[in-house]
Scaffold this active site. Structure first.
Site: not given
Length: 360
Positions: A105, A180, A319
Site C-alpha cells: 500500500h 480500502h 478493492e
C-alpha cells in the site's frame, strides 16, 4: 447538499476536514481529507432505516493509530510489491518496506497517511461531488517521479457512490490505487459478514505464496473455494481446508476481471446481498482486478463509530485495482505510468435493496 466541518487537528496544526455529501433521498457519504478516506456511507434497509454500511472511526487519532486503513485511498501502489523492488526502463528501484521484506500500500507513509487538499466542490442536488488532490514528490517512499493524484467522490441517485481517479507523473513510474473500505451491509458494528451472499463473475483468480505475494499463476476457479460465479455466503469457503484459504487466513486474493488491462466503461465486478437488512451492494469498475479481503486483519483492538470492537470478518473489502506485484510480473496488466499518458479509473459502489429481499 454538501456540509463541511472540522474533524480534527494534526500535530503540526493542520486541519482535517469532514465533507458530507447528501442526496434528497437521504443517501449520504462522508469523506475525510486525511487519507481521502470514506468514513461513512449511509443507505436505507428494506424498512427505510438508514445506517452506515462501511466501518469507520469517530476520531482522527483512531484513523492515525489504528490498523486496517479503513476507507482510505491507497498509493502509490495498492497491495503488495515483492521485496519492495522493481525494475523499470533499465533501472532498479528499491522501495521502503513495511510488511517484512515486502512493500504494501505504498510503504510506511502511503497516501492513506497524508493530508489531502480540497481541489473542488460541486454542490448539485442530484450529484454532489468533492475532488481531493495529493502531490507525491520524486523519490517518495522510493518511487520515481513527481506524481499528482486526484480522487473525486460523487453521489448519484438513488444509491451510487462514484469514485473517479486521475494520476499523472513527470517520470516513468508504477502506480496502482484503490479504496480500502470495509463493508457490512447489516450496518457498521453489527458483527460478522460471513452470512453475506457474494457473486463475483470472474473465472480466474491469483493464487499467493505464504507471504501473500501472487505466485504468477492465473488459476481457474472451477472446483475451488474461490468460485463465486453463483451466489454463496462467505462462510461457505472461509473455514474450508484449502491451502489458499489457510495462507490468507481467509480470503485475501485478487480476482481476474481482465487480463488485457482496464476497460473503457465500468462493468459488474461483484454483487453482495445481506438477508436481514435486504441491502444489496454492486461493485462496477474499469479496473482489471478485484481484491476480495474478508477482514482478516481486524483484531478487536479498536472500536468503531458504534462503540463496538472490530473483529475478524466484521467487514469485507472489494478493492478494484490492478494486480498485486504487477511490476514484477510481465504477464500481468501493466501498472507503468508514463509522462503525457495519465491514469484514469472509475469504480462505482451501488447500493439498493435486493429484489428478492424487498418488503412485500
Amino acid at each position: 447538499m454538501i456540509t463541511r466541518s472540522v474533524f480534527g487537528t494534526l500535530p503540526g496544526g493542520e486541519t482535517v476536514e469532514r465533507i458530507e455529501l447528501t442526496l434528497a433521498n437521504g443517501f449520504s457519504a462522508a469523506i475525510l481529507t486525511w487519507g481521502a478516506t470514506l468514513q461513512s456511507l449511509r443507505s436505507p434497509d428494506r424498512e427505510g432505516r438508514f445506517a452506515s454500511v462501511v466501518l469507520g472511526y469517530t476520531t482522527l487519532d483512531d484513523y492515525r493509530n489504528a490498523g486496517g486503513r479503513l476507507g482510505a485511498t491507497m498509493g502509490r501502489y495498492a497491495n503488495r510489491i515483492e521485496n519492495g523492488h522493481f525494475h523499470l526502463d533499465g533501472q532498479d528501484h528499491q522501495l521502503q518496506r513495511n510488511e517484512g521484506r515486502h512493500a504494501i500500500h505504498g510503504g510506511p507513509e502511503g497516501f492513506d497517511r497524508r493530508l489531502w487538499s480540497v481541489e473542488s466542490i460541486l454542490d448539485l442536488p442530484d450529484r454532489p461531488e468533492v475532488r481531493l488532490r495529493l502531490e507525491s514528490p520524486d523519490g517518495d517512499q522510493g518511487f520515481p517521479g513527481r506524481l499528482v493524484l486526484t480522487v473525486s467522490y460523487a453521489l448519484k441517485a438513488p444509491g451510487d457512490l462514484v469514485i473517479s481517479y486521475e494520476a499523472s507523473s513527470d517520470r516513468p513510474t508504477v502506480f496502482n490505487t484503490t479504496n480500502h473500505a470495509y463493508f457490512n451491509l447489516a450496518g457498521e458494528g453489527s458483527g460478522s459478514v460471513l452470512d453475506h451472499r457474494f457473486t463475483i463473475p470472474a473465472d480466474r483468480f491469483l493464487p499467493v505464496n505464504d507471504e501473500l505475494i501472487p505466485t504468477g499463476e492465473i488459476r481457474n476457479v472451477d472446483g475451488t473455494e474461490f468460485d463465486f460465479r453463483e451466489a454463496r455466503p462467505l462462510a461457505a469457503g472461509i473455514r474450508a481446508d484449502d491451502p489458499q484459504i489457510r495462507l490468507g487466513r481467509g480470503y485475501d486474493h485478487c480476482y481476474v476481471l481482465s487480463e488485457n488491462g482496464p476497460e473503457p466503461y465500468p462493468r459488474l465486478a461483484a454483487r453482495v446481498e445481506e438477508e436481514q437488512s435486504g441491502r444489496q451492494l454492486e461493485v462496477l469498475t474499469t479496473e482489471p482486478g478485484l481484491q476480495l479481503h474478508s477482514g482478516n486483519v481486524l483484531t478487536g483492538r479498536y472500536h468503531g463509530a458504534s462503540g463496538r470492537a472490530y473483529r475478524q470478518s466484521d467487514g469485507f473489502c472489494l478493492e478494484a485495482q490492478h494486480f498485486p506485484n504487477a511490476p514484477n510480473a510481465a504477464h500481468f496488466p501493466s501498472t507503468v505510468l508514463r509522462p503525457g499518458k495519465p491514469y484514469r479509473s472509475i469504480t462505482i459502489y451501488r447500493l439498493g435493496i435486493t429484489p428478492s429481499l424487498a418488503r412485500s
